[in-house]
Every structure is written in C-alpha cells, then in structure tokens.
Design an enzyme around this catalytic site. Structure first.
Site, PDB file in Angstrom:
ATOM      1  N   GLU A  51      24.533  43.000  48.624  1.00  0.00           N
ATOM      2  CA  GLU A  51      24.288  43.583  49.947  1.00  0.00           C
ATOM      3  C   GLU A  51      25.053  42.762  50.992  1.00  0.00           C
ATOM      4  OE1 GLU A  51      20.966  45.722  51.201  1.00  0.00           O
ATOM      5  OE2 GLU A  51      19.813  45.323  49.402  1.00  0.00           O
ATOM      6  N   GLU A  96      12.596  36.857  50.872  1.00  0.00           N
ATOM      7  CA  GLU A  96      12.543  38.255  51.316  1.00  0.00           C
ATOM      8  C   GLU A  96      11.121  38.817  51.175  1.00  0.00           C
ATOM      9  OE1 GLU A  96      14.921  40.805  48.825  1.00  0.00           O
ATOM     10  OE2 GLU A  96      14.960  42.393  50.321  1.00  0.00           O
TER      11      GLU A  96
HETATM   12  C1  BGC Z   1      17.753  44.731  52.835  1.00  0.00           C
HETATM   13  C2  BGC Z   1      16.779  44.483  53.935  1.00  0.00           C
HETATM   14  C3  BGC Z   1      16.795  45.669  54.830  1.00  0.00           C
HETATM   15  C4  BGC Z   1      16.241  46.776  54.003  1.00  0.00           C
HETATM   16  C5  BGC Z   1      16.017  48.040  54.728  1.00  0.00           C
HETATM   17  C6  BGC Z   1      17.243  45.884  52.054  1.00  0.00           C
HETATM   18  O1  BGC Z   1      17.982  46.206  50.966  1.00  0.00           O
HETATM   19  O2  BGC Z   1      18.005  43.618  52.078  1.00  0.00           O
HETATM   20  O3  BGC Z   1      16.684  43.266  54.447  1.00  0.00           O
HETATM   21  O4  BGC Z   1      16.229  45.537  56.055  1.00  0.00           O
HETATM   22  O5  BGC Z   1      17.000  46.996  52.844  1.00  0.00           O
HETATM   23  O6  BGC Z   1      15.025  48.668  54.229  1.00  0.00           O
END
Ligand code: BGC
Length: 710
Positions: free
Chosen positions: A337, A597
């Site tokens: 990401e 996270e």
């Molecule tokens: C990201 C998040 C982001 C989210 C949105 C994820 O894959 O890593 O931090 O805000 O998607 O839903």
C-alpha cells in the site's frame, strides 16, 4: 523552466529496470556558478564526477499525475575541467507497482529524465548543457527496482551505452519544488544477530523503521547477498513476512571481487528485522547498518512523563511519523500500500503538526489533494490518486477541510485556507448532491469506524452507523468551511444555514447512540443535545467493557477528548494508562516500537490478527498524543489568534502519573507545560512565548510571555 531540455529515456526501457544516463562535458574557463535543474518521470539519483548531486532521496518525490516537481542544485564546487554526469532512473511512484492506476495512459509513458546544467563563467558568458540526443544510456547494475518488491543488483554486469530516445511529453506538468526533500536522517546499528527456531539468521535493529541499509561485504565475483525484511517475529520467534502481502520486499546482490559496500538508492523497506538468506562471508554487527529516511521536518514537540510505558508510547508515535512521512503521509511503509490515505492523515495531523514542523509537507500534499479532487467534488481515498476507484468516504475525504484547518491553527497559515477554499466548497456541494437525504449524508459506501473492535465477524468496519458518521462529518466540514470562509472574507451565510440544518436533521434522525464511537462523535462534534447523559452512557460502556475502548479509526482520535470535555478526565487517563488488551499500552507491553494498525495486531496468545491487514507501523492511533499535548498538559491554540499567537494553557493533572510535560517550538517561540506532584500538591511550570490564558483548577490568569509557576 527546462525550456531547451528534452525528455530522454532508454530506447528499450523495460518496466522495473534501472537505466543509467550519462553525459561528458568539458569546462575550459573559470566558473562563477553552475546550477543543475533536473527532474524525472520516475525517481532519479544523480552524480557528477562520481559524487552525489544534492541529498533528495527518491527525488522528485510523489505528486498528483498532473504535476512533477523540478529541483535545482548548486554544483559550482563539483565542476572540474572534464566532467561526467550520470543519472540512475527507477520507476518509483510514477510507474511502479504502487501506482495501482496502471492504466492505458500510464502504459504509454516511459520513465524519462529531463535536465539542464547552466554554467555561468567568470567572464560573464553562459553555457547550457541540456538532456538531448547527445546523451547516452545503458542498463545499470540494478536490474530491478520497485518500492513494493525491492531491488536486484548484479555488480558484475556491464552493458554498453547507446543513444537515448527523445520523448515528446511536453512540459506543462513541470512545477517548482514545493515540499521538503526526503533525506537520509539517521543510521541505526543492529543490536543483535541471532538464529530463529527455524535456524534462520536474523538481524535485529531494535526499531521498526523506514528506509534502506548499507552492506559491507568481502566476496568473490559472483557471490550472492540475499536479504528479506520483516517488522515482527511470530509467536515462536520465527521470521514473519505474511503481513507484507504481495510486496516481495527483497534485496538480491551479486558481488564483484574484494571488499565492497552497497546502499540501495531508489527503493525503501519498512522493517525491524532482516533475514540473511545468503551472505558470502561471516555477517557481523559491522556488516550492515540501517539508514532511516523521511521528509525533512524539524522536530518541534516533546512529551515526557514519569511513566516509562507512556514514554515508550510517545516514542513509538514519533517513530510512526518518521516511518510514514515519506514525501506524502502514508498509511504504512512496508506492505503493498504505502499510499497517502486521506483518513489516516486527517486523524493524525494535529499530533503530527505538534511533533514536527509539517507546514510545507502538508502544503504540498493538499495542493495534490485539490489537483486530484474528482470533477464532481468528491475526494479520492488516497492522494495522490493511485487508484481507479472514484468514490469518497466520510472521515477520509474530510481531510479536505480538516487538514488545512489544522495547518492554519498550528502555524497561523491563512494562505492555505485561501488556496484550499474552493476545493472544500466543491466537496460540500458534492455531499449535497450524492446523499440520499437532504441535510444528511446517507445511502453511500464508507469505511465506517474502520477497524473498530465492535465490528461484526469478518468485517473491517466497526458497528457504528455509517450514515450517522457521514452526517456528523458533513456537519463538521460544513462548519469548518463556514469558519474558514469568514477568516478569508467570504460570505458564508449559506454554510451557516446548511450547518444548522445538518445538525438539526442529524439530531432528529439519530436519536440513540449505540456504540462508543457514536457517543464520542455525538459529544465531540456537538450533536448530542443532552451531553451529560451521552457522556454517562459512554463512560458506562467503557467501564462495562473492563475500562477498555472499542473504537476504530473514526472514534479513537476523539475518544479521550469526548471524555475529558464532559467531566470524565480520570476515565480518559484510565484508558491512556490501560495496558491490558485492547489499549495503547498493550502494544507497548508486547514490545512495539511503532504504532500498530490494529488494537489486536497481535493477540494475547501471540497470534496475529490476520495477514491481510496487519501493519505494525500505522500512525493513526498515535493521534492520542494530541490529547496529551492539548488536554493533559493543556496547550491549546486559539482560533482567531492561530499559530500560538495567543495560547490557552489548561492542564488537567491526575494522581495516576507523578509528572507529565509537553513542549512545542511554535512560530512564536517555545511553549511548555509541565505538572508534577510535590508534597501532596501539584506544581505547574509553564513557559509561554505569547499572551496566554492559563487556567488552573478553574481559575483564569491572563499573562504575557514568560515563565509561570503555580
Ligand atoms: C489502509 C488504511 C486506510 C484504509 C481505508 C487500508 O488498507 O491501510 O490505513 O485508511 O485502508 O479503509
């Protein structure tokens, strides 16, 4: 800018390879000044006569596809009689795997370089050396380079130079450098090399970080170095990479003969551990060092307390910022990401702007936000827009209003409000058009209270009502547009009216709050009419849950604020100091060196939550630091005297900590607020650079710049 230079590329460019461009030139007269102006579609690394030009890592940075930043470096002292400029080029953000928008438009563009060197001689004459057909190019020793997948290098390889191709990509996209450079910031030595239960050799740097590394190796031609990267070990102490998902995060290096050192220059990794798959000689602590990279931001804020675990949390929050402020505010630095997720930036910006000076950093990113805003006014989930998806989500898209507002509050920057105002207004109009009901934001898809622990099984979204969340943010963003409009001299009647209508309709429609996050939003965003009873409800829910939170990305940043604003400061401290799962200090107890996270990134049995969405370097929940700066230590901005031109300092101490202090180097000087227990009483030490209202135990003291003890 770069009027006479041409875009050049390798005639047989292959995605993910790394061409090396070269131009030799002689200088026969005395040079007064020499400046190189340079940029690329891709990331470049330039040297002149073997020495690096500038120190911008991953130049020219990451911007909307509508613009490319151009850099200028003074190279006067590097020029000699016979010169050779060499430039390496990699896909980087432009066309690497990170650019999920890999569409037809991108496929038709090849990574390319454009540059000019202007030499001004002492006799007043000028000479211009520009990228054109006279440059040569070859495949470099880097045969593969990608942010997600790492780097493959063959130091024994050699290719012959050929003529470059010249491309007609135009120059409309070229803009002056706007953001701060990404730079090498610090070097970290490994703390240990050990064998895992599986028998693998693993290097531990003691810190989850973002950057690259440098290896020193003594080898025979053809020997291999092969490294893999990880943030955590699994519960058995084995190397664990599944949470990187499809990101290969590899490093392969084929050696030449003898002592050699190598440092990747055009990729980066998020890691704490390195597994040594192959290494020619015995690997020692001196064979490798980690190099931390991030945007060049001055550290401005510090938090310290008498509680070592809390101090570790503060450190982890700062490391979360270092690891994710890499030209854009990324969600995470390791898996596939690493994008400018709007929601993450929106919840963390207040903390970020106290920890570091991020004014320029956000000016640049917000310019890209306006540029990539959809034509219907919606805001992409990630900025720059690397996705093909064209929807917007409440609490994510609101970065369009919340981020400029915070930059105004922390730095007193009114220009950013002026520049972003039309983007904000378009966004508000978009919600009005897309919503299924007037004065609410309903019937659309959102991320909800992302990763809230009250999520139904198998879902990432907490149970909070998405229409309620969206309507609350619709109200808040409208309120900000109305405040901002007034500050920059606009007529805001229609926003004042709209705000009043949204609040009224939201109150009428959503009468009951069913989750911690719903209560938090109702309180913090002034939706609840009977705040005392909603605060009691929230407090009861937390206590019934064993004094533990359940909130996700949306509720967490405001949770402690909602409690302390409504008479529950002690409960807020209980949550801050909780170290049982789920809590901030639970991750600290598990040995975290960055912010996770997920609250349950790793559960109490040591197992991982999942492999598909489990970053251990995601700064969002680090937003709790803004409560410590602003409530526990009480340092607050004043809306009509922003940038700490005037300040309110209203500390909220507790018996649960012996001392706590916060300091911020503001545009007006250092502000600091410290309290500690002494002989059964609380002492406050306050330093302020500006006119300040100090509030201690409900008593107000209006003071000028100075140091005050209570
Ligand atoms: C990201 C998040 C982001 C989210 C949105 C994820 O894959 O890593 O931090 O805000 O998607 O839903």
């Amino acid at each position: 800018m770069l009027n006479q230079a041409k875009w050049i590329s390798h005639p047989n460019d292959v995605q993910f390879d790394c061409p090396l461009f070269k131009k030799d030139f002689s200088v026969n007269k005395d040079v007064k000044k020499a400046i190189i102006t340079i940029t690329s579609l891709g990331c470049y690394y330039a040297t002149l006569n073997g020495k690096r030009i500038g120190d911008f890592v991953l130049a020219p940075g990451c911007t909307s596809k509508r613009r490319v930043q151009v850099q200028s470096y003074d190279i006067t002292s590097m020029i000699t009689e016979n010169n050779s400029i060499e430039v390496l080029l990699a896909e980087g953000w432009f066309k690497g795997r990170i650019n999920w928008r890999n569409n037809q438009e991108l496929k038709e563009i090849t990574k390319s370089l454009i540059a000019e060197i202007e030499i001004i001689y002492k006799d007043g004459k000028k000479e211009l050396i520009v990228t054109d057909e006279s440059w040569k190019v070859k495949k470099s020793i880097i045969s593969f380079s990608d942010f997600y997948d790492g780097e493959i290098v063959d130091a024994t390889s050699s290719d012959s130079f050929v003529n470059v191709s010249v491309n007609d990509y135009g120059k409309k996209m070229l803009v002056k450098q706007q953001g701060p450079f990404v730079k090498e910031q610090e070097t970290i030595r490994p703390i240990e090399i050990f064998k895992t239960p599986k028998g693998e050799s693993v290097i531990d740097f003691g810190q989850n970080l973002t950057g690259y590394f440098e290896i020193n190796v003594s080898a025979k031609k053809g020997d291999k170095v092969s490294l893999s990267f990880a943030e955590v070990l699994d519960k058995n102490g084995n190397f664990y990479t599944e949470n990187y998902r499809s990101a290969k995060a590899q490093f392969e290096y084929t050696c030449t003969d003898g002592e050699q050192s190598y440092k990747p220059k055009l990729s980066f990794w998020g890691y704490r551990y390195i597994r040594v798959n192959e290494f020619p000689n015995e690997l020692t602590l001196d064979s490798i060092k980690a190099i931390v990279i991030h945007s060049d931001m001055k550290r401005t804020g510090y938090l310290t307390s008498s509680n070592p675990m809390l101090n570790k949390l503060f450190k982890n929050i700062v490391w979360g910022q270092k690891g994710n402020f890499l030209d854009i505010p990324t969600d995470c630095p390791q898996r596939d990401e690493r994008m400018g997720w709007t929601g993450d930036a929106e919840v963390f910006i207040k903390t970020a702007s106290y920890n570091y000076d991020v004014e320029k950093f956000f000016e640049k990113w917000l310019t890209d936000l306006s540029l990539d805003q959809f034509s219907n006014g919606g805001i992409p989930h990630v900025i720059p827009q690397f996705w093909s998806d064209n929807s917007s989500s409440a609490a994510w898209s609101d970065a369009a209003t919340i981020c400029p507002w915070q930059i105004y509050l922390t730095y007193g920057n009114r220009d950013i409000l002026k520049r972003q105002y039309s983007s904000m207004c378009k966004y508000i109009k978009y919600i009005g058009k897309i919503s299924k009901s007037r004065y609410l934001w309903t019937g659309c898809k959102h991320f909800g209270d992302w990763l809230g622990l009250d999520a139904p099984a198998g879902s990432y979204k907490g149970s909070s009502n998405e229409d309620f969340i969206a309507s609350v943010y619709y109200a808040y963003s409208t309120l900000l547009v109305s405040k901002i409009g007034k500050i920059i001299g606009k007529n805001t009647e229609k926003y004042d009216e709209l705000y009043a209508n949204i609040v009224e309709k939201t109150r009428k429609t959503f009468k009951k709050y069913n989750t911690q996050t719903e209560c938090v939003l109702a309180l913090y965003f002034d939706i609840a009419e009977d705040k005392a009873s909603v605060a009691r409800q929230l407090a009861d829910m937390i206590v019934a849950n064993g004094t533990r939170l359940q909130t996700g990305f949306v509720g967490t940043p405001y949770l402690l604020h909602a409690l302390s604003q409504n008479g529950y400061s002690e409960l807020a401290y209980d949550l801050l100091l909780q170290d049982a799962f789920p809590s901030w200090l639970y991750s600290v107890k598990c040995g975290a060196t960055t912010i996770w996270e997920h609250w349950d990134g790793r559960n109490e049995d040591g197992d991982f939550w999942s492999k598909d969405m489990n970053s251990f370097n995601h700064y969002a929940y680090g937003s709790v630091a803004d409560w410590v700066y602003g409530v526990a230590c009480g340092i607050q901005t004043v809306e009509d005297k922003p940038g700490f031109e005037e300040i309110v300092i209203a500390p909220v101490p507790t018996d649960k900590i012996d001392h706590l202090s916060a300091s911020i180097e503001t545009r007006h000087g250092l502000v600091s607020s410290k309290w500690y227990h002494e002989n059964g009483r609380i002492r406050y030490e306050i330093i302020t650079p500006s006119r300040t209202k100090i509030i201690i135990d409900g008593k107000e003291y209006n003071v000028e710049k100075g140091t005050y003890i209570f």
